[in-house]
Write an enzyme that holds these catalytic residues in place. Sequence first.
Site, PDB file in Angstrom:
ATOM      1  N   HIS A  58      40.628  43.690  31.616  1.00  0.00           N
ATOM      2  CA  HIS A  58      40.785  43.533  33.002  1.00  0.00           C
ATOM      3  C   HIS A  58      41.998  42.655  33.402  1.00  0.00           C
ATOM      4  O   HIS A  58      42.624  42.816  34.341  1.00  0.00           O
ATOM      5  CB  HIS A  58      39.404  42.799  33.882  1.00  0.00           C
ATOM      6  N   HIS A 109      35.955  45.890  42.081  1.00  0.00           N
ATOM      7  CA  HIS A 109      34.623  45.187  41.562  1.00  0.00           C
ATOM      8  C   HIS A 109      33.429  46.344  41.149  1.00  0.00           C
ATOM      9  O   HIS A 109      32.456  46.115  41.882  1.00  0.00           O
ATOM     10  CB  HIS A 109      34.246  44.319  42.445  1.00  0.00           C
ATOM     11  N   ARG A 130      40.828  35.986  48.839  1.00  0.00           N
ATOM     12  CA  ARG A 130      41.649  34.752  48.140  1.00  0.00           C
ATOM     13  C   ARG A 130      42.950  35.036  47.763  1.00  0.00           C
ATOM     14  O   ARG A 130      44.092  34.284  47.522  1.00  0.00           O
ATOM     15  CB  ARG A 130      40.564  34.205  47.063  1.00  0.00           C
ATOM     16  N   ASN A 557      45.781  47.424  40.691  1.00  0.00           N
ATOM     17  CA  ASN A 557      44.845  47.084  39.853  1.00  0.00           C
ATOM     18  C   ASN A 557      44.393  48.290  38.898  1.00  0.00           C
ATOM     19  O   ASN A 557      44.534  49.510  39.413  1.00  0.00           O
ATOM     20  CB  ASN A 557      43.478  46.408  40.754  1.00  0.00           C
TER      21      ASN A 557
END
Length: 761
Positions: A58, A109, A130, A557
């Site tokens: 990850h 997620h 964030r 990602n």
Amino acid sequence: MSAHPVDTVTAATATPDVAQPFKELGLKDDEYARIKEILGRRPTEAELAMYSVMWSEHCSYKSSKVHLKYFGETTTDEMRSSMLAGIGENAGVVDIGDGWAVTFKVESHNHPSYVEPYQGAATGVGGIVRDIMAMGARPIAVMDQLRFGAADAPDTRRVVDGVVRGVGGYGNSLGLPNVGGETVFDESYAGNPLVNALCAGAMRVEDLHLAFASGAGNKIILFGARTGLDGIGGVSVLASETFDGDESGTGRKKLPAVQVGDPFTEKVLIECCLELYAAKLVVGIQDLGGAGLSCATSELAAAGDGGMHINLEQVPMRATGMTAAEVLSSESQERMCAVVTPDNVDAFMEVCKKWDVLATVIGEVTDGERLTISWHGETVVDVPPRTVAHEGPVYERPVQRPASQDALVANTTAGLTRPESADELKATLLKMLASPALCSRKWITEQYDRYVRGNTVLAENADSGVIRVDEKTGRGIALATDASGRYTALDPYAGAQLALAEAFRNVAVTGATPKAVSNCLNFGSPEDPGVMWQFQQAVRGLADGCAKLGIPVTGGNVSFYNQTGSTPILPTPVVAVLGVIDDVHRRIPTGLGLEPGETLILLGDTRDEFDGSIWSQVEHGHLGGVPPKVDLEREQLLADILLAASRDGLVSAAHDLSEGGLAQTVVEAALAGETGCRILLPDDADPFVTLFSESSGRVLVAVPRTEETRFTGMCTARNLPWVRIGVVDEGSDSVEVQGQFSVSLAELRTTFEGTLPALFG
């Protein structure tokens, strides 16, 4: 302080043969050997925790890095001209003009959202928000890409309920509009749902902040929530023991590796950060997400011009007896780490106090080259920070086109039974509208606040979300996200380009100019050569497509290991496109009926393309063949024409064609405008192909009668195929396919909107 013995650097040097649980932490034999080589000794318990989380798939991208570099290799200087920050930063940043910049990114997620759907989805939203905050921006909108198992599968209801409530509960509490996304049901996602969250933020160009620790003597301040045991090892396997077992004889229950979020703490944190930025009190900043303090400290130090020392016992904790390794690995939410000059520390603390945000000086930038961390006066970490943050293992995994791919491609839809009569065509339309594949997502989207803050111009069910950025000029952005696991399974290269083309088109349909791309690449195990072939091809397809369209990938990602047992999910490259519109008042809506007697014009070519289609799935449970042709030059031409039409006021509505074809698009546009219409099939056309083909590069536009000649003339002059396909009848309450069938808007709405409430309501 924990009763657990402290494993110091001195102790590690003196006891080289102590057995360490590196395999339980997800490290391979060669990776552990490499750590010992870097340090010249065995790692301490705290160092081992840091390396294990930071060298996880990850965080390190160790299986994907060799392929992801292709994005950089295909990005030209011209493509980079409006990019202020790109791959490697917390999020990409694009200059949108008039002194404004927008930052956006998609993150996954997935695994936490199966274990604990509500918290997994909620903290997925919180984490990406964030990332946007850390760039210096105010978050202005979120979107989500959701994938669940078959809609009628036993466990799907649990996951859907938790994920949707989590996305809505966190985003709504932050006061962020959710302006769109996708929800897909497919059996391949059973046991492995996908929750990909996008956030966009806006700022003045000069307010851009980056993650680096510079200036010896500058202080490291941790601010936000306290650090607890939740989320430990969320990015690796640090929490691989059973959740209800006793941990290390401490008498504490081990918490799940799923983080627990508090959106109200994050909402205050947003305002606190923005005031700190406005007061110029921040040198560098990093959010605490995956890998927690291990990530924040090593990345800040690695990006700076010196070293860093952290006094770990100064970290405010909400659990007693935590070890240094646990504090470093905790993924407790709503935390940020800032680099602040000594003379600004008091002012920084005052701002935090004003917002009731806990802030603590936990260390400082040093003039050395190492990251050192002490725990109650003893050194437990002494590492070169780049080796933790950026110099992890890089694997060139075996890549092999699966032997089964030939049979999959050969299994086309050519032999499948097609509807022929008018009654069969009508029945097909209604069955597809009611299917979980195509039915209304209203039950989901109505749980999200789409218009909070008053800047949302278009949201679900529009093709893209449009948000005003500048109240004075009306400048704004359009955002769209798309993916097709079915097409990507048939041809990963083309599937990624089809997702890009659709997201690009969805932005253009609103009258915006596509500017940049973010992505979230969801695949199975990288240890499977077939999965790595899918991944390699998808990356190349997306990179080549972006190069052809002239828009850069600003970041993204990768999520691997999305599979149940040995069965991977459908390969799902999610593509997000950001567009810019100089005045949101000229955006093009989806709904018909704004102008009486509008002419419906279909732009683009319709071909007999049903392989991988929703029709083949719903009617025949079929997946095979070759996906629709991708023509990116045509997509660019289509975008240029839609932009010109928007500026000149030539079209009153537009809606792209994708899953379900023309029939689905017409129904959605009619229901959005609460206006009926007549569809006029060309004499030489096959009604089934015209209504249900999923050929790419097509848009349905509604054109006022007074502008029809100008608009069609522009299309003809630029060699864009078009056909007059229908008319909007003022006062009509049905969709009529002339010569075939008619269905009332009331029946269409009941059919379209009833499925998800019946399944999950």
